[in-house]
Design a protein around this motif. Structure first.
Motif, PDB file in Angstrom:
ATOM      1  N   LYS A  60     -65.820   7.463  49.455  1.00 37.96           N
ATOM      2  CA  LYS A  60     -66.398   8.477  49.864  1.00 37.96           C
ATOM      3  C   LYS A  60     -68.506   9.143  49.364  1.00 37.96           C
ATOM      4  O   LYS A  60     -68.583  10.167  49.896  1.00 37.96           O
ATOM      5  CB  LYS A  60     -65.782   9.934  49.133  1.00 37.96           C
ATOM      6  CG  LYS A  60     -64.417  10.081  49.870  1.00 37.96           C
ATOM      7  CD  LYS A  60     -63.242  11.310  49.443  1.00 37.96           C
ATOM      8  CE  LYS A  60     -62.122  10.953  50.204  1.00 37.96           C
ATOM      9  NZ  LYS A  60     -61.480  12.362  49.627  1.00 37.96           N
ATOM     10  N   ARG A  61     -69.061   8.154  48.954  1.00 40.92           N
ATOM     11  CA  ARG A  61     -69.947   7.985  48.655  1.00 40.92           C
ATOM     12  C   ARG A  61     -71.258   8.145  49.601  1.00 40.92           C
ATOM     13  O   ARG A  61     -70.978   7.152  50.498  1.00 40.92           O
ATOM     14  CB  ARG A  61     -70.958   7.435  47.712  1.00 40.92           C
ATOM     15  CG  ARG A  61     -69.641   7.380  46.387  1.00 40.92           C
ATOM     16  CD  ARG A  61     -70.255   6.360  44.719  1.00 40.92           C
ATOM     17  NE  ARG A  61     -69.198   6.806  43.814  1.00 40.92           N
ATOM     18  CZ  ARG A  61     -69.125   5.933  42.770  1.00 40.92           C
ATOM     19  NH1 ARG A  61     -69.678   4.907  43.305  1.00 40.92           N
ATOM     20  NH2 ARG A  61     -68.398   5.765  42.481  1.00 40.92           N
ATOM     21  N   ASP A  62     -72.069   8.589  49.909  1.00 42.71           N
ATOM     22  CA  ASP A  62     -73.205   9.043  50.630  1.00 42.71           C
ATOM     23  C   ASP A  62     -74.478   8.135  50.510  1.00 42.71           C
ATOM     24  O   ASP A  62     -75.439   8.792  50.031  1.00 42.71           O
ATOM     25  CB  ASP A  62     -73.648  10.503  51.514  1.00 42.71           C
ATOM     26  CG  ASP A  62     -74.946   9.877  52.566  1.00 42.71           C
ATOM     27  OD1 ASP A  62     -75.381   8.912  52.588  1.00 42.71           O
ATOM     28  OD2 ASP A  62     -74.971  10.518  53.496  1.00 42.71           O
ATOM     29  N   MET A  63     -74.465   6.895  50.079  1.00 43.83           N
ATOM     30  CA  MET A  63     -75.613   6.394  49.217  1.00 43.83           C
ATOM     31  C   MET A  63     -76.944   6.984  49.434  1.00 43.83           C
ATOM     32  O   MET A  63     -78.100   6.719  48.750  1.00 43.83           O
ATOM     33  CB  MET A  63     -75.211   4.221  49.130  1.00 43.83           C
ATOM     34  CG  MET A  63     -73.515   4.190  48.065  1.00 43.83           C
ATOM     35  SD  MET A  63     -73.617   5.208  46.557  1.00 43.83           S
ATOM     36  CE  MET A  63     -75.629   4.086  45.754  1.00 43.83           C
ATOM     37  N   VAL A  64     -77.005   6.676  50.826  1.00 46.20           N
ATOM     38  CA  VAL A  64     -78.486   7.043  51.659  1.00 46.20           C
ATOM     39  C   VAL A  64     -78.922   8.647  50.472  1.00 46.20           C
ATOM     40  O   VAL A  64     -79.908   8.558  50.589  1.00 46.20           O
ATOM     41  CB  VAL A  64     -78.545   7.132  53.704  1.00 46.20           C
ATOM     42  CG1 VAL A  64     -80.381   7.577  53.503  1.00 46.20           C
ATOM     43  CG2 VAL A  64     -78.671   5.925  53.873  1.00 46.20           C
ATOM     44  N   GLN A  65     -78.246   9.251  51.010  1.00 46.85           N
ATOM     45  CA  GLN A  65     -78.349  10.598  50.572  1.00 46.85           C
ATOM     46  C   GLN A  65     -78.025  10.171  48.779  1.00 46.85           C
ATOM     47  O   GLN A  65     -78.966  11.653  47.870  1.00 46.85           O
ATOM     48  CB  GLN A  65     -76.974  11.874  50.933  1.00 46.85           C
ATOM     49  CG  GLN A  65     -78.129  12.720  50.748  1.00 46.85           C
ATOM     50  CD  GLN A  65     -76.108  13.930  50.817  1.00 46.85           C
ATOM     51  OE1 GLN A  65     -75.141  13.999  50.311  1.00 46.85           O
ATOM     52  NE2 GLN A  65     -76.500  15.059  51.499  1.00 46.85           N
ATOM     53  N   ILE A  66     -77.661   9.807  48.298  1.00 47.58           N
ATOM     54  CA  ILE A  66     -77.255   9.443  46.548  1.00 47.58           C
ATOM     55  C   ILE A  66     -79.279   8.897  46.213  1.00 47.58           C
ATOM     56  O   ILE A  66     -79.843   9.238  45.627  1.00 47.58           O
ATOM     57  CB  ILE A  66     -76.222   8.965  45.910  1.00 47.58           C
ATOM     58  CG1 ILE A  66     -75.205   9.537  46.672  1.00 47.58           C
ATOM     59  CG2 ILE A  66     -77.197   8.459  44.510  1.00 47.58           C
ATOM     60  CD1 ILE A  66     -74.218   8.776  46.033  1.00 47.58           C
ATOM     61  N   GLN A  67     -79.458   8.022  47.065  1.00 47.36           N
ATOM     62  CA  GLN A  67     -80.904   7.244  46.376  1.00 47.36           C
ATOM     63  C   GLN A  67     -82.123   8.478  47.412  1.00 47.36           C
ATOM     64  O   GLN A  67     -82.597   8.614  46.049  1.00 47.36           O
ATOM     65  CB  GLN A  67     -80.753   6.327  46.924  1.00 47.36           C
ATOM     66  CG  GLN A  67     -81.816   5.110  46.544  1.00 47.36           C
ATOM     67  CD  GLN A  67     -82.075   5.134  45.442  1.00 47.36           C
ATOM     68  OE1 GLN A  67     -81.121   4.490  45.012  1.00 47.36           O
ATOM     69  NE2 GLN A  67     -83.187   5.018  44.891  1.00 47.36           N
ATOM     70  N   LEU A 118     -79.936   7.723  32.817  1.00 47.19           N
ATOM     71  CA  LEU A 118     -80.143   6.500  32.199  1.00 47.19           C
ATOM     72  C   LEU A 118     -78.399   5.819  32.311  1.00 47.19           C
ATOM     73  O   LEU A 118     -77.979   4.662  32.309  1.00 47.19           O
ATOM     74  CB  LEU A 118     -80.079   6.160  30.635  1.00 47.19           C
ATOM     75  CG  LEU A 118     -82.159   6.455  30.836  1.00 47.19           C
ATOM     76  CD1 LEU A 118     -82.624   6.487  29.158  1.00 47.19           C
ATOM     77  CD2 LEU A 118     -82.350   5.574  31.768  1.00 47.19           C
ATOM     78  N   GLY A 119     -77.348   6.325  32.262  1.00 41.58           N
ATOM     79  CA  GLY A 119     -76.110   5.549  32.593  1.00 41.58           C
ATOM     80  C   GLY A 119     -75.114   5.942  33.848  1.00 41.58           C
ATOM     81  O   GLY A 119     -74.678   4.463  33.716  1.00 41.58           O
ATOM     82  N   VAL A 120     -75.986   6.297  35.016  1.00 44.85           N
ATOM     83  CA  VAL A 120     -75.118   5.760  36.325  1.00 44.85           C
ATOM     84  C   VAL A 120     -75.558   4.316  37.305  1.00 44.85           C
ATOM     85  O   VAL A 120     -77.629   3.941  36.272  1.00 44.85           O
ATOM     86  CB  VAL A 120     -75.733   6.821  37.381  1.00 44.85           C
ATOM     87  CG1 VAL A 120     -74.935   8.365  37.264  1.00 44.85           C
ATOM     88  CG2 VAL A 120     -77.149   7.041  37.125  1.00 44.85           C
ATOM     89  N   GLU A 121     -75.420   3.822  37.355  1.00 44.31           N
ATOM     90  CA  GLU A 121     -76.296   2.534  37.981  1.00 44.31           C
ATOM     91  C   GLU A 121     -75.367   2.451  39.974  1.00 44.31           C
ATOM     92  O   GLU A 121     -74.410   3.337  40.069  1.00 44.31           O
ATOM     93  CB  GLU A 121     -74.785   1.544  37.353  1.00 44.31           C
ATOM     94  CG  GLU A 121     -74.464   1.525  36.292  1.00 44.31           C
ATOM     95  CD  GLU A 121     -74.270   0.452  35.533  1.00 44.31           C
ATOM     96  OE1 GLU A 121     -73.235  -0.626  36.976  1.00 44.31           O
ATOM     97  OE2 GLU A 121     -74.004  -0.451  34.204  1.00 44.31           O
ATOM     98  N   GLY A 122     -75.612   1.748  40.368  1.00 43.26           N
ATOM     99  CA  GLY A 122     -75.511   1.743  42.124  1.00 43.26           C
ATOM    100  C   GLY A 122     -76.961   2.271  42.891  1.00 43.26           C
ATOM    101  O   GLY A 122     -76.871   1.993  44.019  1.00 43.26           O
ATOM    102  N   ILE A 123     -78.005   2.858  41.698  1.00 44.35           N
ATOM    103  CA  ILE A 123     -79.096   3.161  42.090  1.00 44.35           C
ATOM    104  C   ILE A 123     -80.587   2.690  42.136  1.00 44.35           C
ATOM    105  O   ILE A 123     -80.623   1.730  41.081  1.00 44.35           O
ATOM    106  CB  ILE A 123     -79.005   4.881  42.220  1.00 44.35           C
ATOM    107  CG1 ILE A 123     -79.326   5.305  40.743  1.00 44.35           C
ATOM    108  CG2 ILE A 123     -78.009   5.295  43.375  1.00 44.35           C
ATOM    109  CD1 ILE A 123     -79.031   6.493  40.088  1.00 44.35           C
ATOM    110  N   ILE A 124     -81.545   2.678  42.782  1.00 41.74           N
ATOM    111  CA  ILE A 124     -83.157   1.868  42.284  1.00 41.74           C
ATOM    112  C   ILE A 124     -82.839   2.923  42.088  1.00 41.74           C
ATOM    113  O   ILE A 124     -83.537   4.390  42.381  1.00 41.74           O
ATOM    114  CB  ILE A 124     -83.340   1.871  43.584  1.00 41.74           C
ATOM    115  CG1 ILE A 124     -83.171   0.232  44.428  1.00 41.74           C
ATOM    116  CG2 ILE A 124     -85.263   0.995  42.794  1.00 41.74           C
ATOM    117  CD1 ILE A 124     -83.890   0.487  45.492  1.00 41.74           C
TER     118      ILE A 124
END
Length: 213
Positions: free
Chosen positions: A128-135, A178-184
């Motif tokens: 359900k993640r919108d990775m564009v929005q999250i980035q 610092l603990g989350v992953e999956g983003i630049i």
């Protein structure tokens, strides 16, 4: 100073704002009782809780017949009521105001850009993640953390050589960033150096370091 305050904290342990208060209590070596509230624990939408905290959020502090909400205000109160002389909230007006500005900044600037990143990556199922929005949110958060990184370029802690509640407020959010992953994320070497110094503190290990949820 009351050596045995009757303190109760309402709030779940995985709330960043509750975590700040628990960390502060530990730094001041204050006893307390914590009651789970919020999200899966409920209670914060019930009449009794709303009578204490009309926002229906956590944490809420109860000290005898005194009730206080807003985590940064709770930390200030604990230091002033039970931590007189503690260096984590300096007495000198300029030093105290410098600490206060970071508490305000975390609420006005950092938390609004941290929240969509954390919720998007930790509290949203992968499908359900919108990775564009999250980035996009992460880019805004990265810019905010640049301010902290530059502050730390010439300081051991946020406001000099002494650990304060400014480090608590920022440290709880830094754990999430610092603990989350999956983003630049841009490199912030001063931030990472500082984080490496505060992370071994016993209260951080107990309240902030556990897996995020």
């Amino acid at each position: 100073m009351d050596s045995k305050p009757q303190l109760t904290i309402w709030g779940r342990a995985n709330s960043v704002n509750v975590q700040k208060v628990l960390w502060c209590l530990a730094e001041l070596d204050l006893p307390y009782h914590r009651i789970d509230a919020g999200m899966q624990f409920g209670k914060n939408d019930q009449a009794d809780y709303l009578a204490m905290n009309p926002n229906g959020r956590v944490p809420t502090l109860v000290d005898g017949d005194y009730v206080l909400w807003e985590s940064n205000s709770v930390m200030r109160y604990l230091c002033m009521a039970y931590g007189q002389g503690s260096p984590i909230y300096p007495q000198a007006p300029k030093a105290r105001a410098a600490v206060d500005r970071w508490l305000d900044w975390t609420l006005s600037t950092l938390q609004p850009v941290d929240r969509p990143v954390f919720w998007g990556l930790v509290r949203t199922p992968p499908e359900k993640r919108d990775m564009v929005q999250i980035q996009q949110a992460a880019d805004a958060a990265g810019a905010a953390w640049r301010v902290v990184d530059e502050q730390l370029a010439s300081r051991r802690f946020i406001e000099g050589d002494q650990f304060t509640i400014a480090d608590i407020a920022l440290g709880a959010f830094a754990r999430r960033w610092l603990g989350v992953e999956g983003i630049i994320k841009p490199k912030r070497p001063n931030l990472e150096r500082w984080f490496g110094e505060i992370a071994p503190r016993p209260a951080f290990v107990r309240f902030i370091a556990p897996p995020m949820s």
